[in-house]
Design a protein around this motif. Sequence first.
Motif, PDB file in Angstrom:
ATOM      1  N   GLU A 236       0.837  -1.204   0.000  1.00  0.00           N
ATOM      2  CA  GLU A 236       0.000   0.000   0.000  1.00  0.00           C
ATOM      3  C   GLU A 236       0.872   1.255   0.000  1.00  0.00           C
ATOM      4  OE1 GLU A 236      -3.334   0.311  -0.193  1.00  0.00           O
ATOM      5  OE2 GLU A 236      -3.819  -1.815  -0.112  1.00  0.00           O
ATOM      6  N   GLY A 237       1.982   1.213   0.721  1.00  0.00           N
ATOM      7  CA  GLY A 237       2.901   2.353   0.725  1.00  0.00           C
ATOM      8  C   GLY A 237       3.518   2.591  -0.642  1.00  0.00           C
ATOM      9  N   LEU A 238       3.876   1.521  -1.318  1.00  0.00           N
ATOM     10  CA  LEU A 238       4.437   1.629  -2.660  1.00  0.00           C
ATOM     11  C   LEU A 238       3.393   2.169  -3.643  1.00  0.00           C
ATOM     12  CD1 LEU A 238       6.962   1.221  -4.334  1.00  0.00           C
ATOM     13  CD2 LEU A 238       6.274  -1.159  -4.679  1.00  0.00           C
ATOM     14  N   ALA A 239       2.141   1.731  -3.495  1.00  0.00           N
ATOM     15  CA  ALA A 239       1.064   2.243  -4.344  1.00  0.00           C
ATOM     16  C   ALA A 239       0.895   3.744  -4.142  1.00  0.00           C
ATOM     17  CB  ALA A 239      -0.245   1.514  -4.042  1.00  0.00           C
ATOM     18  N   LEU A 240       0.955   4.183  -2.898  1.00  0.00           N
ATOM     19  CA  LEU A 240       0.835   5.614  -2.600  1.00  0.00           C
ATOM     20  C   LEU A 240       2.029   6.385  -3.159  1.00  0.00           C
ATOM     21  CD1 LEU A 240      -0.654   7.927  -1.263  1.00  0.00           C
ATOM     22  CD2 LEU A 240       0.450   7.310   0.893  1.00  0.00           C
ATOM     23  N   PHE A 241       3.227   5.840  -3.005  1.00  0.00           N
ATOM     24  CA  PHE A 241       4.432   6.480  -3.530  1.00  0.00           C
ATOM     25  C   PHE A 241       4.339   6.661  -5.044  1.00  0.00           C
ATOM     26  CE2 PHE A 241       8.761   6.130  -5.286  1.00  0.00           C
ATOM     27  CZ  PHE A 241       9.349   7.231  -4.682  1.00  0.00           C
ATOM     28  N   ASP A 242       3.928   5.597  -5.750  1.00  0.00           N
ATOM     29  CA  ASP A 242       3.768   5.685  -7.209  1.00  0.00           C
ATOM     30  C   ASP A 242       2.712   6.716  -7.591  1.00  0.00           C
ATOM     31  OD1 ASP A 242       5.712   3.786  -7.608  1.00  0.00           O
ATOM     32  OD2 ASP A 242       4.330   2.179  -8.199  1.00  0.00           O
ATOM     33  N   ALA A 243       1.621   6.776  -6.817  1.00  0.00           N
ATOM     34  CA  ALA A 243       0.551   7.734  -7.107  1.00  0.00           C
ATOM     35  C   ALA A 243       1.032   9.174  -6.921  1.00  0.00           C
ATOM     36  CB  ALA A 243      -0.656   7.463  -6.213  1.00  0.00           C
ATOM     37  N   VAL A 244       1.809   9.418  -5.884  1.00  0.00           N
ATOM     38  CA  VAL A 244       2.353  10.768  -5.662  1.00  0.00           C
ATOM     39  C   VAL A 244       3.271  11.152  -6.817  1.00  0.00           C
ATOM     40  CG1 VAL A 244       3.872  12.145  -4.181  1.00  0.00           C
ATOM     41  CG2 VAL A 244       2.100  10.715  -3.154  1.00  0.00           C
ATOM     42  N   GLN A 245       4.121  10.221  -7.250  1.00  0.00           N
ATOM     43  CA  GLN A 245       4.999  10.505  -8.388  1.00  0.00           C
ATOM     44  C   GLN A 245       4.195  10.818  -9.648  1.00  0.00           C
ATOM     45  OE1 GLN A 245       7.603   7.017  -8.487  1.00  0.00           O
ATOM     46  NE2 GLN A 245       9.287   8.330  -7.799  1.00  0.00           N
ATOM     47  N   LEU A 246       3.118  10.078  -9.894  1.00  0.00           N
ATOM     48  CA  LEU A 246       2.277  10.325 -11.060  1.00  0.00           C
ATOM     49  C   LEU A 246       1.602  11.688 -10.966  1.00  0.00           C
ATOM     50  CD1 LEU A 246       1.277   9.130 -13.730  1.00  0.00           C
ATOM     51  CD2 LEU A 246      -0.642   8.135 -12.456  1.00  0.00           C
ATOM     52  N   ALA A 247       1.143  12.058  -9.780  1.00  0.00           N
ATOM     53  CA  ALA A 247       0.518  13.377  -9.586  1.00  0.00           C
ATOM     54  C   ALA A 247       1.518  14.489  -9.893  1.00  0.00           C
ATOM     55  CB  ALA A 247      -0.001  13.510  -8.156  1.00  0.00           C
ATOM     56  N   ILE A 248       2.742  14.331  -9.455  1.00  0.00           N
ATOM     57  CA  ILE A 248       3.788  15.325  -9.724  1.00  0.00           C
ATOM     58  C   ILE A 248       4.063  15.413 -11.221  1.00  0.00           C
ATOM     59  CG2 ILE A 248       6.248  15.835  -9.413  1.00  0.00           C
ATOM     60  CD1 ILE A 248       5.927  14.619  -6.544  1.00  0.00           C
ATOM     61  N   GLN A 249       4.155  14.249 -11.883  1.00  0.00           N
ATOM     62  CA  GLN A 249       4.402  14.231 -13.330  1.00  0.00           C
ATOM     63  C   GLN A 249       3.314  14.967 -14.105  1.00  0.00           C
ATOM     64  OE1 GLN A 249       4.683  10.118 -14.445  1.00  0.00           O
ATOM     65  NE2 GLN A 249       6.633   9.804 -13.350  1.00  0.00           N
ATOM     66  N   HIS A 250       2.088  14.907 -13.607  1.00  0.00           N
ATOM     67  CA  HIS A 250       0.965  15.562 -14.285  1.00  0.00           C
ATOM     68  C   HIS A 250       0.714  16.975 -13.765  1.00  0.00           C
ATOM     69  CE1 HIS A 250      -0.624  12.355 -16.892  1.00  0.00           C
ATOM     70  NE2 HIS A 250      -0.073  11.545 -16.002  1.00  0.00           N
ATOM     71  N   GLY A 251       1.604  17.469 -12.908  1.00  0.00           N
ATOM     72  CA  GLY A 251       1.476  18.826 -12.398  1.00  0.00           C
ATOM     73  C   GLY A 251       0.329  19.039 -11.446  1.00  0.00           C
ATOM     74  N   ARG A 252      -0.101  17.993 -10.776  1.00  0.00           N
ATOM     75  CA  ARG A 252      -1.222  18.089  -9.826  1.00  0.00           C
ATOM     76  C   ARG A 252      -0.681  18.487  -8.458  1.00  0.00           C
ATOM     77  NH1 ARG A 252      -5.797  17.936 -12.903  1.00  0.00           N
ATOM     78  NH2 ARG A 252      -5.628  16.282 -14.440  1.00  0.00           N
ATOM     79  N   ASP A 253      -1.327  19.481  -7.845  1.00  0.00           N
ATOM     80  CA  ASP A 253      -0.897  19.865  -6.502  1.00  0.00           C
ATOM     81  C   ASP A 253      -2.034  19.882  -5.491  1.00  0.00           C
ATOM     82  OD1 ASP A 253      -2.127  22.079  -7.553  1.00  0.00           O
ATOM     83  OD2 ASP A 253      -0.528  23.475  -7.069  1.00  0.00           O
ATOM     84  N   CYS A 254      -3.272  19.756  -5.925  1.00  0.00           N
ATOM     85  CA  CYS A 254      -4.416  19.694  -5.023  1.00  0.00           C
ATOM     86  C   CYS A 254      -5.017  18.298  -5.122  1.00  0.00           C
ATOM     87  CB  CYS A 254      -5.451  20.755  -5.389  1.00  0.00           C
ATOM     88  SG  CYS A 254      -4.853  22.445  -5.210  1.00  0.00           S
ATOM     89  N   VAL A 255      -4.392  17.333  -4.431  1.00  0.00           N
ATOM     90  CA  VAL A 255      -4.766  15.932  -4.549  1.00  0.00           C
ATOM     91  C   VAL A 255      -5.076  15.363  -3.179  1.00  0.00           C
ATOM     92  CG1 VAL A 255      -4.064  13.655  -5.377  1.00  0.00           C
ATOM     93  CG2 VAL A 255      -3.239  15.699  -6.560  1.00  0.00           C
ATOM     94  N   ILE A 256      -6.159  14.630  -3.107  1.00  0.00           N
ATOM     95  CA  ILE A 256      -6.509  13.874  -1.907  1.00  0.00           C
ATOM     96  C   ILE A 256      -6.235  12.410  -2.224  1.00  0.00           C
ATOM     97  CG2 ILE A 256      -8.373  13.171  -0.350  1.00  0.00           C
ATOM     98  CD1 ILE A 256      -9.753  15.852  -1.148  1.00  0.00           C
ATOM     99  N   PHE A 257      -5.406  11.753  -1.423  1.00  0.00           N
ATOM    100  CA  PHE A 257      -5.063  10.351  -1.640  1.00  0.00           C
ATOM    101  C   PHE A 257      -5.834   9.480  -0.671  1.00  0.00           C
ATOM    102  CE2 PHE A 257      -1.429  12.724  -3.196  1.00  0.00           C
ATOM    103  CZ  PHE A 257      -1.172  12.098  -4.401  1.00  0.00           C
ATOM    104  N   GLU A 258      -6.423   8.408  -1.201  1.00  0.00           N
ATOM    105  CA  GLU A 258      -7.123   7.425  -0.365  1.00  0.00           C
ATOM    106  C   GLU A 258      -6.600   6.051  -0.670  1.00  0.00           C
ATOM    107  OE1 GLU A 258     -11.344   7.642  -0.968  1.00  0.00           O
ATOM    108  OE2 GLU A 258     -11.539   9.146   0.563  1.00  0.00           O
TER     109      GLU A 258
END
Length: 103
Positions: free
Chosen positions: A81-103
């Motif tokens: 689950e931690g790795l999934a969250l880490f990958d999701a944060v990296q993807l958000a950064i790649q797409h220039g997203r800064d207002c993201v809620i992670f679940e």
Amino acid sequence: MWQQWFDAKQMQFNNQQSRRTHNITTWTKPRGGWIKCNVDASFFHNRGITTVACCFRNSNGEFQHAQTRQYNMKLSTLEGEGLALFDAVQLAIQHGRDCVIFE
């Protein structure tokens, strides 16, 4: 005695049904201007594989982007689950997203 056993089994069944009902959750949209990202991991321990995924949706519930990845390693639930969250944060950064809620 049979009636007592039956009553106990019926009570047990009702408690199980009640617990199942309480575990149902629905997706709730974020406030305007925000994106919600849901992450998850799956484990195939007998094959030594962990898969992770994430899905981004906007405040209207519209699909934005998603990603899945496979890792050839056995991980614990917390690690996966931690790795999934880490990958999701990296993807958000790649797409220039800064207002993201992670679940």
